[in-house]
Scaffold this active site. Sequence first.
Site, mmCIF file in Angstrom:
data_model
loop_
_atom_site.group_PDB
_atom_site.id
_atom_site.type_symbol
_atom_site.label_atom_id
_atom_site.label_comp_id
_atom_site.label_asym_id
_atom_site.label_seq_id
_atom_site.Cartn_x
_atom_site.Cartn_y
_atom_site.Cartn_z
ATOM 1 N N ARG A 126 50.071 60.947 32.985
ATOM 2 C CA ARG A 126 51.204 60.640 32.102
ATOM 3 C C ARG A 126 50.843 59.411 31.279
ATOM 4 O O ARG A 126 51.270 58.300 31.581
ATOM 5 C CB ARG A 126 52.476 60.444 32.909
ATOM 6 C CG ARG A 126 53.079 61.774 33.302
ATOM 7 C CD ARG A 126 54.266 61.608 34.180
ATOM 8 N NE ARG A 126 55.475 62.133 33.580
ATOM 9 C CZ ARG A 126 56.598 62.335 34.251
ATOM 10 N NH1 ARG A 126 56.670 62.043 35.501
ATOM 11 N NH2 ARG A 126 57.660 62.834 33.645
ATOM 12 N N ARG B 176 64.749 62.377 44.371
ATOM 13 C CA ARG B 176 64.601 61.667 43.088
ATOM 14 C C ARG B 176 65.504 62.275 42.012
ATOM 15 O O ARG B 176 65.878 61.587 41.063
ATOM 16 C CB ARG B 176 63.146 61.747 42.605
ATOM 17 C CG ARG B 176 62.204 60.817 43.346
ATOM 18 C CD ARG B 176 60.839 60.808 42.685
ATOM 19 N NE ARG B 176 60.997 60.816 41.258
ATOM 20 C CZ ARG B 176 60.206 61.443 40.397
ATOM 21 N NH1 ARG B 176 59.174 62.106 40.828
ATOM 22 N NH2 ARG B 176 60.433 61.401 39.112
ATOM 23 N N ASP C 26 60.853 71.269 33.293
ATOM 24 C CA ASP C 26 61.465 70.911 34.579
ATOM 25 C C ASP C 26 62.097 72.115 35.291
ATOM 26 O O ASP C 26 62.372 72.050 36.487
ATOM 27 C CB ASP C 26 62.537 69.820 34.378
ATOM 28 C CG ASP C 26 61.910 68.470 34.055
ATOM 29 O OD1 ASP C 26 60.684 68.332 34.184
ATOM 30 O OD2 ASP C 26 62.655 67.555 33.656
ATOM 31 N N CYS D 75 49.899 60.762 38.207
ATOM 32 C CA CYS D 75 51.186 61.318 38.631
ATOM 33 C C CYS D 75 50.996 62.667 39.287
ATOM 34 O O CYS D 75 49.980 63.312 39.106
ATOM 35 C CB CYS D 75 52.089 61.457 37.418
ATOM 36 S SG CYS D 75 53.704 62.057 37.863
ATOM 37 N N LYS E 230 69.982 63.090 35.463
ATOM 38 C CA LYS E 230 68.967 62.082 35.829
ATOM 39 C C LYS E 230 68.287 61.533 34.585
ATOM 40 O O LYS E 230 68.120 60.326 34.435
ATOM 41 C CB LYS E 230 67.917 62.724 36.746
ATOM 42 C CG LYS E 230 66.645 61.895 36.894
ATOM 43 C CD LYS E 230 65.661 62.530 37.830
ATOM 44 C CE LYS E 230 64.533 63.259 37.169
ATOM 45 N NZ LYS E 230 63.569 62.430 36.444
ATOM 46 N N ASN E 231 67.909 62.421 33.683
ATOM 47 C CA ASN E 231 67.115 61.966 32.540
ATOM 48 C C ASN E 231 67.947 61.241 31.485
ATOM 49 O O ASN E 231 67.398 60.690 30.537
ATOM 50 C CB ASN E 231 66.346 63.137 31.920
ATOM 51 C CG ASN E 231 65.223 63.602 32.826
ATOM 52 O OD1 ASN E 231 64.934 62.954 33.826
ATOM 53 N ND2 ASN E 231 64.606 64.717 32.486
HETATM 54 C C1 UD1 Z 1 60.659 63.366 30.377
HETATM 55 C C2 UD1 Z 1 61.517 63.696 31.567
HETATM 56 C C3 UD1 Z 1 60.827 64.694 32.474
HETATM 57 C C4 UD1 Z 1 60.392 65.921 31.677
HETATM 58 C C5 UD1 Z 1 59.607 65.521 30.448
HETATM 59 C C6 UD1 Z 1 59.291 66.694 29.527
HETATM 60 C C7 UD1 Z 1 62.760 61.629 31.871
HETATM 61 C C8 UD1 Z 1 63.049 60.458 32.746
HETATM 62 N N1 UD1 Z 1 61.790 62.460 32.298
HETATM 63 O O1 UD1 Z 1 59.473 62.753 30.890
HETATM 64 O O2 UD1 Z 1 61.744 65.082 33.499
HETATM 65 O O3 UD1 Z 1 59.572 66.727 32.498
HETATM 66 O O4 UD1 Z 1 60.354 64.571 29.662
HETATM 67 O O5 UD1 Z 1 60.447 67.329 29.141
HETATM 68 O O6 UD1 Z 1 63.407 61.839 30.877
HETATM 69 N N2 UD1 Z 1 52.464 62.225 26.602
HETATM 70 C C9 UD1 Z 1 51.347 61.643 26.056
HETATM 71 N N3 UD1 Z 1 51.413 60.326 25.687
HETATM 72 C C10 UD1 Z 1 52.551 59.584 25.832
HETATM 73 C C11 UD1 Z 1 53.703 60.203 26.380
HETATM 74 C C12 UD1 Z 1 53.639 61.530 26.754
HETATM 75 O O7 UD1 Z 1 50.306 62.272 25.936
HETATM 76 O O8 UD1 Z 1 52.548 58.394 25.477
HETATM 77 C C13 UD1 Z 1 52.402 63.633 27.039
HETATM 78 C C14 UD1 Z 1 52.606 63.758 28.555
HETATM 79 O O9 UD1 Z 1 51.390 63.558 29.234
HETATM 80 C C15 UD1 Z 1 53.104 65.153 28.693
HETATM 81 C C16 UD1 Z 1 53.930 65.353 27.427
HETATM 82 O O10 UD1 Z 1 53.514 64.342 26.517
HETATM 83 O O11 UD1 Z 1 52.041 66.063 28.718
HETATM 84 C C17 UD1 Z 1 55.422 65.269 27.642
HETATM 85 O O12 UD1 Z 1 55.752 64.001 28.127
HETATM 86 P P1 UD1 Z 1 57.122 63.266 27.764
HETATM 87 O O13 UD1 Z 1 57.928 64.103 26.840
HETATM 88 O O14 UD1 Z 1 56.776 61.878 27.353
HETATM 89 O O15 UD1 Z 1 57.802 63.236 29.178
HETATM 90 P P2 UD1 Z 1 58.482 62.010 29.889
HETATM 91 O O16 UD1 Z 1 59.280 61.218 28.922
HETATM 92 O O17 UD1 Z 1 57.501 61.302 30.742
#
Ligand code: UD1
Length: 419
Positions: free
Chosen positions: A121, A398, A306, A116, A22-23
């Site tokens: 997020r 999902r 995850d 979320c 998925k990711n």
């Molecule tokens: C991706 C995965 C999700 C997984 C996550 C962490 C996809 C589609 N989804 O989500 O399944 O759980 O990685 O491995 O690939 N954060 C900030 N600011 C930002 C972005 C992130 O503070 O601009 C924080 C988030 O709130 C969270 C942490 O960073 O606490 C990790 O988020 P991130 O690695 O960005 O996860 P996703 O890309 O949303």
Amino acid sequence: MSAFIINGGRRISGSVKVQGSKNSVLPILAATYLVGGKSVIHNCPKLSDTNSTVKILQALGCVVTRKGNTIIVDSTDAGGYEIPESLMREMRSSVIFLGAIIGRMKKAVISAPGGCEIGLRPIDLHLYAVKRLGVKVDEEFGRLNCSVPVRLKGKKITFSFPSVGATENAILTAVTATGSTTIVNAAREPEIIDLCDYLNKCGADISGAGESIITINGKETLIACEHSVIADRIASATYLLAGAVTGGDVSLENADPIHLNAIIPLLEEAGCNVNIRCKTVRLKAPQRPLRIDKIVTQPYPGFPTDAQAPFTTLAAVAKGTSVIVENIFESRFKHVPELLRMGAKIKTEGRVAVVDGVERLYGADVVSPDLRGGAALVLAGLCAMGQTTVRNTLYIDRGYDDIENTLCSLNADIKRKVI
Ligand code: UD1
């Protein structure tokens, strides 16, 4: 609304072909818009998140066709730059389109993803990255109007945290920018490597994917190509756990064992025998799993957030006490109150859960709180005594491609029912 009805207590055994990731599929499909032309993407899992991504591509003007697990995206004549708010809300990782759209159109209009189910997020790191590369972002009533006043230009981007999505957006924005971009403290997940493999096949010049420093030399044009998405490591973990919590014997075909490096040692700690041969991973479980001393979520190559909820179910039925520390998202224990309804003994305090394993869980009527929390409840239903109803299957859909039939093929008694 549909629910899974599970009659628990059966040994989960047999062999399963792992779905595509998925990711990986989500950013790669977004990237097809940046690349232009006609991309052919194989091994796409059938998920509601994949469907949402396809809807966004269509809203941008792409012609998308699906043949089995292959999705063909023809974006030759597409020219959209705005994602309707309703589509942004359908799937929060739609923010990944920001880099793809801005790279192609030099402008983009998206909405900030809202709150979320697993915690806030924020997208500050995404915005920091694209701004570094020359994007101007104006926020107005929750809409982000992004433009490129001069041109996209390579720069050094240093992340304070290795965000997966922000790293992907940085890559997508940088790939056609002028000059060289260095991403420091980049996320190292296998899905980042998969995205870069696709882009490099299209003619991009990206090195270091899978490491903390990624270097991108911008290329003016990319040419669409054919690509096959990697196996889903979280679905892999989930099906291995189905064996582990039921005293079963499960083989994954075409898995990627290296991507399970943080998961397999914990399954072994729980007393499972895990055998790896090429792309086959076979797990033979003891009658009752043993406790896992500590499960601590970390960015890759650490233990994935995850897989935390599914492992909570294993800890819930293990012999002894396990401790779980969730470091990535702040509210990712929403499956715990539902597991308590099934007889689990779990205490949470902030980011820590202490799980006293019980000999048996009991079937109950529970509600899936989010995608992986829902998977945890399905696992609980498989090993519980009696019947479990897991509501809110839309979350589980999902991320899992046909989970009920996959589990049925492994000897589970699980049915989807409209309620
Ligand atoms: C991706 C995965 C999700 C997984 C996550 C962490 C996809 C589609 N989804 O989500 O399944 O759980 O990685 O491995 O690939 N954060 C900030 N600011 C930002 C972005 C992130 O503070 O601009 C924080 C988030 O709130 C969270 C942490 O960073 O606490 C990790 O988020 P991130 O690695 O960005 O996860 P996703 O890309 O949303």
